[in-house]
Enzyme design. Sequence first.
Site, PDB file in Angstrom:
ATOM      1  N   TYR A  32      52.706  47.691  40.605  1.00 33.28           N
ATOM      2  CA  TYR A  32      51.775  47.066  41.741  1.00 33.28           C
ATOM      3  C   TYR A  32      52.318  45.668  42.828  1.00 33.28           C
ATOM      4  O   TYR A  32      52.209  46.634  44.481  1.00 33.28           O
ATOM      5  CB  TYR A  32      50.964  46.344  41.039  1.00 33.28           C
ATOM      6  N   SER A  35      45.099  50.706  44.273  1.00 31.99           N
ATOM      7  CA  SER A  35      44.573  49.780  44.797  1.00 31.99           C
ATOM      8  C   SER A  35      45.717  49.283  45.609  1.00 31.99           C
ATOM      9  O   SER A  35      46.106  49.860  47.106  1.00 31.99           O
ATOM     10  CB  SER A  35      44.174  48.567  43.992  1.00 31.99           C
ATOM     11  N   HIS A  44      35.854  50.707  42.441  1.00 37.01           N
ATOM     12  CA  HIS A  44      37.064  50.112  41.683  1.00 37.01           C
ATOM     13  C   HIS A  44      38.034  50.806  41.310  1.00 37.01           C
ATOM     14  O   HIS A  44      39.134  50.334  41.006  1.00 37.01           O
ATOM     15  CB  HIS A  44      37.100  49.156  42.535  1.00 37.01           C
TER      16      HIS A  44
END
Length: 722
Positions: A484, A564, A683
């Site tokens: 991430y 994301s 999302h």
Amino acid sequence: MKKIFFTLFLITSLLGCKNETKIETAKTIIPLNYPETKKVDTINTYFGTEVRDPYRWLEDDRSKETEGWVTAQNKVTFGYLDSIPYRDQLKKRLSGLWNYEKVGSPFKEGDYTYFYKNDGLQNQYVIYRFKKEGDKPEVFLDPNTFSKDGTTSLGGISFSKNGKLLAYSISEGGSDWRKVIIKNAETKEIIEDTLVDIKFSGMSWKGNEGFYYSSYDKPKGSELSAKTDQHKVYYHKLGTSQKEDALIFGGIPEEKHRYIGGSVTEDDTYLIISASISTSGNKLFIKDLTVPDSKLVTILDTTDSDTYIIDNVGSTLYLVTNLNAPNQKIVTVDAKNPTPENWKDFIPETEHVLSPNTGGGYFFAEYMVDAVSKVLQYDYDGKLIREVALPGVGSTNGFGSKKEETELYYSFANYKTPGSIYKYTIASGASELYRKPNIDFNSDDYVSNQVFYSSADGTKIPMIITHKKGLELTGKNPTILYAYGGFNISLTPSFNIANAVWMEQGGIYAVPNLRGGGEYGKKWHDAGTKMQKQNVFDDFIAAAEYLIQNKYTSSDYLAIRGGSNGGLLVGATMTQRPDLMKVALPAVGVLDMLRYHTFTAGAGWAYDYGTAEDNQQMFEYLKTYSPVHNVKEGIQYPATLVTTGDHDDRVVPAHSFKFAAELQAKQTGANPTLIRIETNAGHGAGTPVAKTIEQYADIFSFTFYNMGFEVLPEQLQEEVKG
């Protein structure tokens, strides 16, 4: 139509003995026809530099043209996925492994104990309750009844102080826009009209009279992509309509912030207002609810720190802060004079990042030690009571309850061990296993090891690598590298059903803790933001190189994955080092770094990214790594499956649309570049289990297929043994 053919050399037979395995290959040619994506002559000028944006029209999520493009792309993508021979086999195994009872930690509200449970393959978790241990639990709230297709999900829940009333939010089609419904918890009856148009909000009750919530004015244009930047806090009094709700904060220019939250302390004494202009840093205000018409008192008037009130005893406030303490600490201050010069250290900062909670009259200070949990119990005098004995090396979640409780519950898991729930006796410190999942997966057959490797600038980065015991380091093990690297978010060890299926097939699952995350505090986060964002990509590239150099895998068997901000990570890495991996899997990614801040709440991400409008230096830096702007002609990019949802109003799908269009127009060579667009999905939060299983079956089958597997790796190994 743009038509190409791609070639895969697939293993078709294995003839082996103890000392030799012979692999024969056959050439398979599958036609792949990309839809034509029209280009428009759109140009933006930044500090004198013209930047073309030929796929700008795909940003219009309400146009028939965009809808037609989505349909055409999905037709090509699912046609391709349908041709993979073991896709249904993976889906069947995913469904089989998923089908076990999953239960959340119990929590008490009023006369009842509540818990979340999923029987196995239910699309949404159901809330059950009972009055005393031994009673048969009853269904309290079943989100599976909200919609026929399971795409309306439960958001947050909040009980009144006496536990007799419930406010809960729902999301339709995965949208961040929510509706709030109020129920009588005793009778389970809806008691008021539904509140609408609420976004990025909790619900915090003042006694049993009403609650505070936050929202934006409904934007003009598309609610899925239009910008929202002025959050407001309202108070809803029971028995009144939403249009009568009192505006508490955020209505005047001086109070304009992108994110504002209002919460009431457990003793109903104070309203706390937190106001932020981005995802990092907040101002803090307090209001005495026991004094009629009291004014807001400022605790912090800058956004230079992340600070919140965790508890209070009378007028003594306990604040968690990273102000002059990058790894966080707890301080105390009197509510009458709450500004920083009056703060006193209560639990001082240490070398490890603090994430505290409270329960039963104690503080539980959870520390991350190289991304692994350690928990210390303190009393309200700041005295260390004990280090909590955890079940093993992994991550905990919980250690919170109301002050009057004598027991609390926490969960424990790691990358190879499904989450189990433990009951903790607060006075004695004794833990006992409360519930262990009955899952068709033997954790003892797998191993998780933490390694440290050097990034490009010499920084040591931790990574946990999980796989079957006895795995041979041949350089040919299918591997997913997942990360991430942003927004102060920490990746701590957790169990994932889909990853278990990947590892059953002989796959390796590797997770590095990149800069930009929160694993080592604010300094670690800041080292992966704005003009230092390249550090994050370098950390990820170095992780891949470590796995290759140490023979865990090779470029032909490596997939990179992230969602994301992690989708940005994948997009930047694959455009900077397309030779490094065989498969790229960017999910719901932030991929147009020059325009991200113009959509919905995107401007709130500027702390991590900066924006192209800040200054020329920031614009040029963003342009050097923005995935949409760095796809080049004549380059062979890895096999790519972009995934997004058509109702994603956090990272709008236009990011993924434009990136896929660029790849399809410029890709050289045989690797497919596809986009999978989930309809009526957002999302990720609240995605129905059935859709989640389908997504993973598609992602894994695409990955294995493009690594050259005609049959699943486990099946190949069985044939070799035979």
